[in-house]
Design a protein around this motif. Sequence first.
Motif, PDB file in Angstrom:
ATOM      1  N   LEU A   1       0.818  -1.220   0.000  1.00  0.00           N
ATOM      2  CA  LEU A   1       0.000   0.000   0.000  1.00  0.00           C
ATOM      3  C   LEU A   1       0.849   1.266   0.000  1.00  0.00           C
ATOM      4  O   LEU A   1       0.461   2.285  -0.567  1.00  0.00           O
ATOM      5  N   LEU A   2       2.019   1.228   0.642  1.00  0.00           N
ATOM      6  CA  LEU A   2       2.880   2.403   0.676  1.00  0.00           C
ATOM      7  C   LEU A   2       3.485   2.731  -0.682  1.00  0.00           C
ATOM      8  O   LEU A   2       3.862   3.882  -0.936  1.00  0.00           O
ATOM      9  N   PHE A   3       3.558   1.741  -1.550  1.00  0.00           N
ATOM     10  CA  PHE A   3       4.231   1.929  -2.829  1.00  0.00           C
ATOM     11  C   PHE A   3       3.274   1.889  -4.023  1.00  0.00           C
ATOM     12  O   PHE A   3       3.664   2.260  -5.132  1.00  0.00           O
TER      13      PHE A   3
ATOM     14  N   THR B   1      -8.585   1.561   5.282  1.00  0.00           N
ATOM     15  CA  THR B   1      -7.448   0.824   4.736  1.00  0.00           C
ATOM     16  C   THR B   1      -6.138   1.334   5.312  1.00  0.00           C
ATOM     17  O   THR B   1      -5.302   0.551   5.789  1.00  0.00           O
ATOM     18  N   TYR B   2      -5.945   2.641   5.262  1.00  0.00           N
ATOM     19  CA  TYR B   2      -4.684   3.211   5.761  1.00  0.00           C
ATOM     20  C   TYR B   2      -4.557   3.074   7.269  1.00  0.00           C
ATOM     21  O   TYR B   2      -3.457   2.830   7.795  1.00  0.00           O
ATOM     22  N   ARG B   3      -5.644   3.206   8.008  1.00  0.00           N
ATOM     23  CA  ARG B   3      -5.570   3.076   9.460  1.00  0.00           C
ATOM     24  C   ARG B   3      -5.292   1.634   9.877  1.00  0.00           C
ATOM     25  O   ARG B   3      -4.602   1.391  10.866  1.00  0.00           O
ATOM     26  N   THR B   4      -5.844   0.695   9.127  1.00  0.00           N
ATOM     27  CA  THR B   4      -5.521  -0.709   9.393  1.00  0.00           C
ATOM     28  C   THR B   4      -4.044  -0.966   9.142  1.00  0.00           C
ATOM     29  O   THR B   4      -3.385  -1.688   9.901  1.00  0.00           O
ATOM     30  N   TYR B   5      -3.519  -0.378   8.092  1.00  0.00           N
ATOM     31  CA  TYR B   5      -2.100  -0.520   7.770  1.00  0.00           C
ATOM     32  C   TYR B   5      -1.237   0.049   8.891  1.00  0.00           C
ATOM     33  O   TYR B   5      -0.233  -0.565   9.294  1.00  0.00           O
TER      34      TYR B   5
ATOM     35  N   ASN C   1      -2.105  10.208   9.141  1.00  0.00           N
ATOM     36  CA  ASN C   1      -3.558  10.364   8.974  1.00  0.00           C
ATOM     37  C   ASN C   1      -3.898  11.582   8.134  1.00  0.00           C
ATOM     38  O   ASN C   1      -4.815  11.543   7.308  1.00  0.00           O
ATOM     39  N   LEU C   2      -3.160  12.675   8.337  1.00  0.00           N
ATOM     40  CA  LEU C   2      -3.385  13.872   7.524  1.00  0.00           C
ATOM     41  C   LEU C   2      -3.080  13.595   6.056  1.00  0.00           C
ATOM     42  O   LEU C   2      -3.803  14.056   5.162  1.00  0.00           O
ATOM     43  N   ILE C   3      -2.021  12.832   5.823  1.00  0.00           N
ATOM     44  CA  ILE C   3      -1.671  12.478   4.444  1.00  0.00           C
ATOM     45  C   ILE C   3      -2.772  11.631   3.808  1.00  0.00           C
ATOM     46  O   ILE C   3      -3.121  11.808   2.632  1.00  0.00           O
ATOM     47  N   THR C   4      -3.334  10.692   4.586  1.00  0.00           N
ATOM     48  CA  THR C   4      -4.420   9.861   4.046  1.00  0.00           C
ATOM     49  C   THR C   4      -5.639  10.711   3.696  1.00  0.00           C
ATOM     50  O   THR C   4      -6.326  10.439   2.697  1.00  0.00           O
TER      51      THR C   4
END
Length: 234
Positions: free
Chosen positions: A56-58, A150-154, A188-191
């Motif tokens: 997910l990061l890439f 998705t991002y918070r789970t990551y 979180n701000l980036i998401t």
Amino acid sequence: FPTRRSSDLHTMTEYVLHPRITENTDWATLLFLMCFATIAITKSVFENRFSDFANLLFSDKYNKVYRESSNLKNGFTIALFFVQVVSLAFFIQLALSIYGYGSKTDWMQYIQITNFLLFFILAKVLVEKIIATSFHIEEFVEQFNHQKVTYRTYIGLLLLPINMLFFYFDHISTALPSAIIAIVIVANLITYIISIKNYQNLIFSKLFYFILYLCALEIAPYYFMYYWFTKGIA
């Protein structure tokens, strides 16, 4: 009758028994093992999806492929949601312990934090559903929430090894949890920025409702939680 000499009395050894206090960490070890077992089983059952999620990061492939609302209710999401809640609750308790507001081995405190997290998340989801239905923005809220979840789970999965480090090692500097909290806030701000960018057309078409949604459900709850927490420990 034989008498004890005074020299014998002075040579007698006096034993003082002190209770040995041991902290039970079995419950935490069990939860860590359950989390890693859940991750391993999820990876085995959903091999391709887990591979996309791990990258997910890439790559944004995961969000594009699994963006339907039904994907928020399947076994993959539920399993990783369990890991996320366990990990976040651990981090909160460990941070409180490092700052001097609790004990990292207090399992009752951990249960209270977990219950609070679950109540907060489920209440927030319920209110989001009500507002989305009232403003007729169900599609936008579902897609926006999917990316946030998705991002918070990551992030929750990334915190898991950090939690183990904090739990099994003593004398952790307060600078470490402070730095991690700052990184999580920035992440979180980036998401949010990524989500707004991905759904900008949908957002601008319902800008007024998006501002209400943002203030009511993405700013106010965290502000009140921060205010309650800081007043509670003051």
